[in-house]
Design a protein around this motif. Structure first.
Motif, mmCIF file in Angstrom:
data_model
loop_
_atom_site.group_PDB
_atom_site.id
_atom_site.type_symbol
_atom_site.label_atom_id
_atom_site.label_comp_id
_atom_site.label_asym_id
_atom_site.label_seq_id
_atom_site.Cartn_x
_atom_site.Cartn_y
_atom_site.Cartn_z
ATOM 1 N N ILE A 219 0.836 -1.197 0.000
ATOM 2 C CA ILE A 219 0.000 0.000 0.000
ATOM 3 C C ILE A 219 0.871 1.246 0.000
ATOM 4 O O ILE A 219 0.637 2.193 -0.761
ATOM 5 N N ALA A 220 1.890 1.265 0.836
ATOM 6 C CA ALA A 220 2.809 2.406 0.900
ATOM 7 C C ALA A 220 4.105 1.953 1.529
ATOM 8 O O ALA A 220 4.121 1.057 2.380
ATOM 9 N N ASN A 232 -3.776 6.186 3.486
ATOM 10 C CA ASN A 232 -3.132 4.884 3.328
ATOM 11 C C ASN A 232 -3.738 3.843 4.247
ATOM 12 O O ASN A 232 -3.933 2.680 3.861
ATOM 13 N N ARG A 235 -6.991 2.708 2.859
ATOM 14 C CA ARG A 235 -6.783 1.794 1.731
ATOM 15 C C ARG A 235 -6.394 0.403 2.201
ATOM 16 O O ARG A 235 -6.679 -0.591 1.544
#
Length: 259
Positions: A219-220, A232, A235
């Motif tokens: 995701i990050a 984030n 998500r």
């Protein structure tokens, strides 16, 4: 998504479109990026996000289904891997000092001679984690916090340049957590590379300068403050994560709960 470089000058661990899983089914996939030498990285995400699978994939305990993992000259036996406690068979009749001494196997080999200086080294590691008085105790008699201290003692003795920790602070008291975080800080000062799967985001913000957020995929990945944002976390399905420390993230999680 690909990570950006941290403070290190060369990568210690590189993923190239790597996917890992079991029985041919991926638990985490498409991982691209590098962990730099000397970096202390928190691996975070919801339950079932693939954090443990990613660590197991690095050491070969989960199948690599696609892509590549580059250890940049290291062998898997050169790594230190601290699994979750439930994976340790504590019914085996072995004492704390004998268990900790298994951390020397990489250096001594299967038939290496265990000398007095090695015993002194093991005793010192036990003292550093606060277990000097329990070296003769069977591991089955130790509390959860004491067992976690013992796992850290074994990891210290492995003297590895790359250290993988799977939920190392779960189910322990605050004093034990502080002591073990101090050891992570020592590894950072020594320039060792540490990747730790964690669930406490406040702890991550306080002690881990870099973070990788996953939820079956990346995701990050980057500086912790830039990774653990409200967007984030949303998500990554933040309802399963520990409550974040900033109001914006709290509001995002509350909005998720209302949908």
């Amino acid at each position: 998504m690909t990570s950006s470089a941290a403070g290190g000058t060369a990568p210690a661990l590189t993923f190239r479109a790597a996917s890992f899983g079991y029985g041919g089914r991926p638990a985490i996939q498409g991982v691209d990026g590098a962990v730099m030498r000397g970096e202390v990285l928190a691996l975070v995400g919801p339950n079932g996000a693939g954090k443990s699978t990613l660590l197991k994939g690095i050491v070969g305990e989960a199948a690599r289904l696609s892509g590549d993992v580059d250890l940049h000259g290291l062998r898997v036996r050169d790594l230190a891997y601290l699994p979750q406690q439930p994976e340790i068979d504590r019914s085996f009749p072995i004492t704390a000092i004998e268990f900790a001494a298994t951390g020397l196997w990489r250096r001594l080999g299967a038939f290496g001679r265990y000398r007095p200086e090695h015993r002194a080294e093991v005793a010192d590691a036990l003292a550093r984690v606060g277990l000097a008085a329990l070296e003769g105790s069977l591991i089955g008699a130790l509390s959860g916090g004491q067992m976690q201290r013992l796992l850290f003692a074994r990891t210290l003795l492995q003297d590895a340049p790359l250290i993988l920790l799977d939920e190392p602070f779960t189910g322990i008291d605050a004093a034990t957590e502080a002591d073990l975080l101090g050891i992570v800080g020592l590894w950072r000062e020594q320039g060792r590379t540490v990747v730790a799967a964690l669930h406490d985001l406040a702890q991550v913000r306080a002690a881990f300068p870099r973070a990788l957020l996953v939820a079956g995929r990346v995701i990050a990945w980057g500086d912790t403050a830039a990774v653990l944002t409200a967007g984030n976390l949303a998500r990554a399905n933040g309802r399963e994560l520990a409550p974040p420390a900033d109001p914006a993230a709290d509001a995002a999680l509350a909005a998720l709960g209302a949908t």
